[in-house]
Each structure stands twice: as structure tokens, then as C-alpha cells.
Design a protein around this motif. Sequence first.
Motif, PDB file in Angstrom:
ATOM      1  N   THR A  65       0.829  -1.206   0.000  1.00 28.49           N
ATOM      2  CA  THR A  65       0.000   0.000   0.000  1.00 28.49           C
ATOM      3  C   THR A  65       0.865   1.259   0.000  1.00 28.49           C
ATOM      4  O   THR A  65       0.606   2.201  -0.761  1.00 28.49           O
ATOM      5  CB  THR A  65      -0.934  -0.001   1.225  1.00 28.49           C
ATOM      6  OG1 THR A  65      -1.693  -1.205   1.228  1.00 28.49           O
ATOM      7  CG2 THR A  65      -1.857   1.190   1.209  1.00 28.49           C
ATOM      8  N   VAL A  66       1.908   1.296   0.826  1.00 28.41           N
ATOM      9  CA  VAL A  66       2.790   2.456   0.896  1.00 28.41           C
ATOM     10  C   VAL A  66       3.519   2.653  -0.434  1.00 28.41           C
ATOM     11  O   VAL A  66       3.625   3.779  -0.935  1.00 28.41           O
ATOM     12  CB  VAL A  66       3.790   2.307   2.065  1.00 28.41           C
ATOM     13  CG1 VAL A  66       4.882   3.348   1.992  1.00 28.41           C
ATOM     14  CG2 VAL A  66       3.051   2.385   3.383  1.00 28.41           C
ATOM     15  N   ILE A  67       4.005   1.575  -1.016  1.00 27.24           N
ATOM     16  CA  ILE A  67       4.726   1.674  -2.292  1.00 27.24           C
ATOM     17  C   ILE A  67       3.803   2.183  -3.390  1.00 27.24           C
ATOM     18  O   ILE A  67       4.173   3.070  -4.169  1.00 27.24           O
ATOM     19  CB  ILE A  67       5.357   0.313  -2.670  1.00 27.24           C
ATOM     20  CG1 ILE A  67       6.506  -0.013  -1.708  1.00 27.24           C
ATOM     21  CG2 ILE A  67       5.855   0.320  -4.109  1.00 27.24           C
ATOM     22  CD1 ILE A  67       7.058  -1.397  -1.854  1.00 27.24           C
ATOM     23  N   MET A  68       2.602   1.644  -3.481  1.00 20.29           N
ATOM     24  CA  MET A  68       1.666   2.085  -4.516  1.00 20.29           C
ATOM     25  C   MET A  68       1.271   3.543  -4.324  1.00 20.29           C
ATOM     26  O   MET A  68       1.182   4.304  -5.291  1.00 20.29           O
ATOM     27  CB  MET A  68       0.419   1.199  -4.530  1.00 20.29           C
ATOM     28  CG  MET A  68       0.663  -0.174  -5.102  1.00 20.29           C
ATOM     29  SD  MET A  68       1.353  -0.152  -6.764  1.00 20.29           S
ATOM     30  CE  MET A  68       0.044   0.623  -7.674  1.00 20.29           C
ATOM     31  N   ALA A  69       1.037   3.946  -3.084  1.00 19.24           N
ATOM     32  CA  ALA A  69       0.688   5.345  -2.822  1.00 19.24           C
ATOM     33  C   ALA A  69       1.841   6.260  -3.230  1.00 19.24           C
ATOM     34  O   ALA A  69       1.623   7.325  -3.823  1.00 19.24           O
ATOM     35  CB  ALA A  69       0.342   5.533  -1.352  1.00 19.24           C
ATOM     36  N   GLY A  70       3.064   5.851  -2.949  1.00 14.97           N
ATOM     37  CA  GLY A  70       4.232   6.638  -3.346  1.00 14.97           C
ATOM     38  C   GLY A  70       4.359   6.750  -4.852  1.00 14.97           C
ATOM     39  O   GLY A  70       4.626   7.829  -5.393  1.00 14.97           O
TER      40      GLY A  70
END
Length: 85
Positions: A65-70
Motif C-alpha cells: 500500500t505504501v509503495i503504490m501510494a508513493g
Amino acid sequence: MKQKLQNLRVMAARHSKKLAATAVAGTAVVSGQAMADLPAGATAAFSEVAGMGTALAAAAWPVVTVIMAGLIGISLFKKFISRAS
């Protein structure tokens, strides 16, 4: 020309019949093996592996989730900067 087309149709029909027979035989073999009883130790081991896989997948979701949001944030930032200039 018609004769060649007819020959190709006959060859295709033979091939599809062989393929269907092979698929039926393969399915019968696999289903027979699937019906075999597993030892209790093997069942417990598979259950343990499935549990560990579920735990690892649950632990990976926050990171994904963090990677995709970034990545989405970077893409939007690039888009806005290119339109502003």
C-alpha cells in the motif's frame, strides 16, 4: 484448392480428437490421485504452510500500500509539474 482445405479440416479433426482423448485420460489420472487419502502429518504440514502464507500476505499488504501510494504520488507530481511549466 478445395481438396487442400478438406485435407486440413480432416487433419484438424483428428488432432482435436486426440487432444480431447488425452485431456480425458489426464483428468482421470489426476482425479484418481486427488482422491487418495493423505497421511495426518502431511495434512498438518500443508495447514501450517497455508497459515504461514496467509500471515506473510497479511504482513506484505501495508508495504504494498505504501509503495503504490508513493508511485501514484510521484506520477501525479510529475503530471502537475509538466502542466505547470
